[in-house]
Design a protein around this motif. Structure first.
Motif, short mmCIF file in Angstrom:
data_model
loop_
_atom_site.label_atom_id
_atom_site.label_comp_id
_atom_site.label_asym_id
_atom_site.label_seq_id
_atom_site.Cartn_x
_atom_site.Cartn_y
_atom_site.Cartn_z
N GLU B 32 -12.39 12.59 1.32
CA GLU B 32 -12.09 11.22 0.91
C GLU B 32 -13.14 10.32 1.57
O GLU B 32 -13.34 10.41 2.78
N ILE B 33 -13.81 9.49 0.79
CA ILE B 33 -14.79 8.57 1.38
C ILE B 33 -14.05 7.26 1.61
O ILE B 33 -13.80 6.51 0.65
N PRO B 34 -13.66 6.96 2.85
CA PRO B 34 -12.70 5.86 3.07
C PRO B 34 -13.20 4.51 2.55
O PRO B 34 -12.40 3.71 2.05
N TRP B 35 -14.51 4.23 2.65
CA TRP B 35 -14.96 2.90 2.24
C TRP B 35 -15.06 2.76 0.72
O TRP B 35 -15.31 1.67 0.23
N GLU B 36 -14.85 3.84 -0.01
CA GLU B 36 -14.86 3.71 -1.49
C GLU B 36 -13.53 3.21 -2.03
O GLU B 36 -13.43 2.85 -3.19
N ARG B 37 -12.51 3.22 -1.18
CA ARG B 37 -11.19 2.67 -1.54
C ARG B 37 -10.71 3.18 -2.90
O ARG B 37 -10.32 2.39 -3.77
N ASN B 38 -10.71 4.49 -3.01
CA ASN B 38 -10.18 5.19 -4.17
C ASN B 38 -8.71 4.81 -4.41
O ASN B 38 -7.88 4.89 -3.50
N LEU B 42 -5.31 5.11 -2.08
CA LEU B 42 -4.60 3.94 -1.56
C LEU B 42 -3.11 3.97 -1.88
O LEU B 42 -2.30 3.44 -1.13
N ARG B 43 -2.78 4.61 -3.00
CA ARG B 43 -1.36 4.74 -3.31
C ARG B 43 -0.67 5.67 -2.32
O ARG B 43 0.48 5.47 -1.95
N LEU B 44 -1.41 6.69 -1.88
CA LEU B 44 -0.86 7.60 -0.87
C LEU B 44 -0.70 6.89 0.46
O LEU B 44 0.29 7.03 1.16
N ASN B 45 -1.74 6.14 0.84
CA ASN B 45 -1.76 5.49 2.15
C ASN B 45 -2.32 4.08 2.02
O ASN B 45 -3.53 3.89 2.02
N PRO B 46 -1.42 3.09 1.91
CA PRO B 46 -1.91 1.72 1.74
C PRO B 46 -2.82 1.26 2.88
O PRO B 46 -3.58 0.31 2.71
N ALA B 47 -2.76 1.92 4.05
CA ALA B 47 -3.67 1.54 5.13
C ALA B 47 -5.12 1.90 4.77
O ALA B 47 -6.06 1.33 5.33
N GLY B 48 -5.30 2.85 3.86
CA GLY B 48 -6.64 3.18 3.39
C GLY B 48 -7.46 4.05 4.33
O GLY B 48 -8.62 4.32 4.07
N ASP B 49 -6.87 4.47 5.45
CA ASP B 49 -7.61 5.26 6.43
C ASP B 49 -7.33 6.75 6.24
O ASP B 49 -6.25 7.14 5.82
N VAL B 50 -8.31 7.56 6.63
CA VAL B 50 -8.07 8.98 6.80
C VAL B 50 -7.81 9.22 8.28
O VAL B 50 -8.21 8.41 9.11
N PRO B 51 -7.15 10.33 8.64
CA PRO B 51 -6.60 11.37 7.79
C PRO B 51 -5.21 11.03 7.24
O PRO B 51 -4.48 10.25 7.82
N VAL B 52 -4.92 11.65 6.10
CA VAL B 52 -3.57 11.64 5.55
C VAL B 52 -3.22 13.07 5.20
O VAL B 52 -4.01 13.77 4.57
N MET B 53 -2.05 13.49 5.60
CA MET B 53 -1.60 14.84 5.28
C MET B 53 -0.49 14.73 4.25
O MET B 53 0.38 13.87 4.36
N VAL B 54 -0.56 15.58 3.23
CA VAL B 54 0.56 15.67 2.31
C VAL B 54 1.21 17.02 2.60
O VAL B 54 0.65 18.08 2.33
N SER B 55 2.35 16.94 3.24
CA SER B 55 3.03 18.15 3.70
C SER B 55 3.85 18.75 2.58
O SER B 55 4.43 18.04 1.76
N ASP B 56 3.89 20.07 2.55
CA ASP B 56 4.71 20.79 1.58
C ASP B 56 6.15 20.32 1.57
O ASP B 56 6.75 20.15 0.52
N ILE B 61 2.17 12.05 5.28
CA ILE B 61 2.20 11.70 6.71
C ILE B 61 0.84 11.06 6.98
O ILE B 61 -0.20 11.72 6.84
N ALA B 62 0.83 9.78 7.35
CA ALA B 62 -0.44 9.04 7.45
C ALA B 62 -0.76 8.68 8.89
O ALA B 62 0.10 8.23 9.63
#
Lengths: 221, 221
Positions: B32-38, B42-56, B61-62
């Protein structure tokens, strides 16, 4: 007795004062002006930030999120509750306010409006203040949205997330920076937080030379 | 399988990659390139920062510290171990690197040296780089001091503190910003971290258009 080194307008300090008051933990508050870089205090916490707790049993615990986790492990009721997913969501919001909100809104506003004034270091920058207030508006919309989902910011009961968020907002409210009329959902939630006994001490805070607006301490604002 | 949204030169992402690799947790990395603001991100993590984990099992979890606590509650061996005081000290150091070091050193250097280059937004500021490098030197002295007290940064065994610190240093090492000869104690400790199997993947990272110095991936540097 535990000692808590804090500063009245440090949001992170206020967060921990709420965390302690919600558990009726008795402690000795010790006022620390962080930008004065008192040497005794720097020996306690080389990071130089408040809050710092000196625990009866465990010595120096530095940093709000660290103190909050520490108290969580030693006092009740739990404010970081629920299953592993609920806990992660509470922590996410605590970090949101302690890091993101602080960096984008709280720290620049405190620095421009308070620290520069009392330390005599430079004139407030209106560009910085404008940017921080514009960021504040976005954060307030997020709080509106969270408050709309239920009574509390995370899940169905009071958690560390509510304490962290209300502590951070309370400093800006002291500075008169929040336009509550534009954020009715956030206002309803914040009014509930202000009415809690744990909040009383924060509403009584007075910084010499810096008066809060009249509505600051009013629970019906 | 868990998904980890990360960026190669995000220190917080590297911290979590180490936390997962130390437990041999299998996951799907997603760049994920954080400054591209995909927008999907952003829907996953409104803070826009990495890392974000999507747990099974538990969804999104952001935030690095939140993910680290989450994994601590679900995987072994413990990297946040010991009695309540030991745990507070480990957390203090994790927060030191994740917040204080990042604000004073890591974020400004990444922003000036990497983000401005790839995003095309403005010229790097030599004043900002100089200030960050001067802060880096103070942090390196602190790491020297911590490493002098024992084999690990907190207490007598590997902890989250070592992983957070080495993740943050590894990004600056990729950028060639660390003068190891001036910091022999920190160097001895970092060489040990680099030799761990969990570090291998970080040492193999390659960002297109930005080559690390030759010693970056060498465990005998």
């Amino acid at each position: 007795m535990h000692v808590l080194h804090h500063y009245q307008l440090s949001a992170a300090s206020r967060f921990i004062r709420l965390v302690l008051a919600e558990r009726d933990v008795v402690y000795l508050p010790k006022l620390e002006i962080p930008w004065e870089r008192n040497e005794d205090f720097l020996r306690l916490n080389p990071a130089g930030d408040v809050p710092v707790m000196v625990s009866d049993n465990h010595g120096v615990i530095a940093g709000a999120m660290v103190i909050a986790e520490y108290i969580e492990e030693s006092e009740s009721p739990a404010l970081l509750w629920g299953d592993i997913a609920a806990r992660a969501d509470i922590r996410r919001l605590v970090h949101w306010f302690e890091v993101k909100f602080a960096n984008e809104v709280g720290t620049p506003l405190l620095s421009e409006r308070v620290i520069k004034r009392f330390s005599g270091e430079g004139q407030p920058s209106s560009a910085v203040i404008r940017a921080a207030l514009s960021n504040l508006n976005i954060h307030m919309q997020y709080i509106d949205w969270l408050a709309e989902q239920g009574s509390w910011l995370a899940g169905k009961q009071l958690s560390l997330a509510d304490l962290a968020a209300s502590a951070h907002l309370s400093v800006l409210d002291y500075l008169g920076d929040i336009n509550w009329e534009k954020h009715p959902e956030a206002k309803t939630w914040y009014a509930k937080m202000k009415s809690r006994p744990s909040f009383r001490e924060l509403l009584a805070d007075q910084v010499i030379g810096l008066k809060p607006p009249a509505y600051y301490s009013n629970t019906d604002f």
